[in-house]
Structure formats: C-alpha cells, structure tokens
Motif scaffolding. Structure first.
Motif, mmCIF file in Angstrom:
data_model
loop_
_atom_site.group_PDB
_atom_site.id
_atom_site.type_symbol
_atom_site.label_atom_id
_atom_site.label_comp_id
_atom_site.label_asym_id
_atom_site.label_seq_id
_atom_site.Cartn_x
_atom_site.Cartn_y
_atom_site.Cartn_z
ATOM 1 N N GLN A 51 0.815 -1.225 0.000
ATOM 2 C CA GLN A 51 0.000 0.000 0.000
ATOM 3 C C GLN A 51 0.845 1.270 0.000
ATOM 4 O O GLN A 51 0.322 2.355 -0.245
ATOM 5 C CB GLN A 51 -0.946 0.022 1.222
ATOM 6 N N CYS A 89 -10.686 0.038 3.806
ATOM 7 C CA CYS A 89 -9.263 -0.072 3.505
ATOM 8 C C CYS A 89 -8.746 1.303 3.109
ATOM 9 O O CYS A 89 -9.427 2.025 2.381
ATOM 10 C CB CYS A 89 -9.076 -1.069 2.365
ATOM 11 N N HIS A 131 -6.873 -9.300 6.969
ATOM 12 C CA HIS A 131 -6.975 -8.255 5.936
ATOM 13 C C HIS A 131 -5.584 -7.844 5.439
ATOM 14 O O HIS A 131 -5.338 -7.782 4.227
ATOM 15 C CB HIS A 131 -7.734 -7.056 6.531
ATOM 16 N N GLU A 132 -4.676 -7.588 6.385
ATOM 17 C CA GLU A 132 -3.332 -7.126 5.992
ATOM 18 C C GLU A 132 -2.534 -8.231 5.320
ATOM 19 O O GLU A 132 -1.802 -7.976 4.360
ATOM 20 C CB GLU A 132 -2.574 -6.574 7.211
ATOM 21 N N HIS A 135 -3.361 -8.513 1.692
ATOM 22 C CA HIS A 135 -2.710 -7.513 0.831
ATOM 23 C C HIS A 135 -1.401 -8.042 0.248
ATOM 24 O O HIS A 135 -1.017 -7.678 -0.861
ATOM 25 C CB HIS A 135 -2.388 -6.247 1.637
#
Ligand code: CO
Length: 148
Positions: A51, A89, A131-132, A135
C-alpha cells in the motif's frame, strides 16, 4: 519518520504478490516507522507494505487493545470459526463491505529484527491481521465481500 503516499485501488501494485523479507536492516525499520506515522495520519488500523509501494511481505496492525503489531513474513497456520463484519481499507476510500473472516487464527510471523513468533488472535484482531496478510497476496477486502 515520514508520511508515505498510500497507493489507491486501481493501481496494479495492489494486485501483485509480495516477496519474502530477507533483510532485517535499518531500511526495514525506517519503512515500518513511516508506515505507523502514515497509518495514524490516515486514521487507519492497518497498513501493508504494497500500500506504500513496496512488494515485500510485511504489514502493521493496530489491535483492539491499541497494541501495535508489526508482522514480517506472516503466515496464518490455522483458522477456525467464522465472523462477518464491515471492513474498509485505506487504499479504497469510502468503500465498505461486509467480509467473511475466520473467528480465530494462529499466526506465525517475524518482528522487525527477524525474531520468530507464534500468536493466537481472535475477533477484531483476527480480522485486521487477515486483511493485511491478504494484501501481501494481492487480495483486497471486497474480493471476499458477502451479502448478509
Ligand atoms: Co487494506
């Protein structure tokens, strides 16, 4: 520390698989420090390296007791149970979806110095870490959206 730009949905980097971290050096520490500042400024509870433009397997998570968890080369060893709840997000502003996640996970990860840890997490903490970790494999939360 410095604020980094957060990559937004639509950028192909968010869909790529990140590579394993092998160097636990001052550069990694500096990026992790920058990620914390960037996440706080954006009022988020998690941020993964892709990100901010690094295709490497690390992320930060703010757990429910406000503990900051830095996860390098995270691996979810076990999952159990289910929970569904709304997620957002920092790369997808204004979007929120209900997502199906495990209720509990057993996580193996390294810290910024390369020390290995195993930890069990549940509820909100299991959501943030899942969630992370997604990624790092190019998966965004809305890929797992469910309709209630
Ligand atoms: Co995210």
């Amino acid at each position: 520390m410095a604020i980094r730009n957060i990559v937004k949905d639509g950028d192909p980097i968010l869909r790529k698989k990140s590579r394993i971290v092998t160097d636990f050096d001052s550069k990694l520490s500096r990026i992790l420090d920058d990620m914390l500042e960037t996440m706080k400024r954006a009022d988020g509870v998690g941020l993964a390296a892709p990100q901010i433009g690094f295709l490497r397997r690390f992320a930060i998570c703010e757990l429910k007791n406000n503990e900051l968890l830095e996860i390098v080369n995270p691996e979810i060893l076990e999952k159990s149970g289910e929970q569904i709840g709304p997620e957002g997000c920092l790369s997808c502003p204004k979007r929120s979806e209900d997502v199906l996640r495990p209720k509990r996970i057993k996580l193996k990860y390294q810290d910024r110095y390369g020390n290995e840890h195993i930890r069990e997490l549940e509820d909100f903490d299991a959501v943030v870490v899942s969630h992370e970790t997604d990624h790092l494999d190019g998966i965004l939360f809305y890929d797992k959206a469910v309709t209630k």
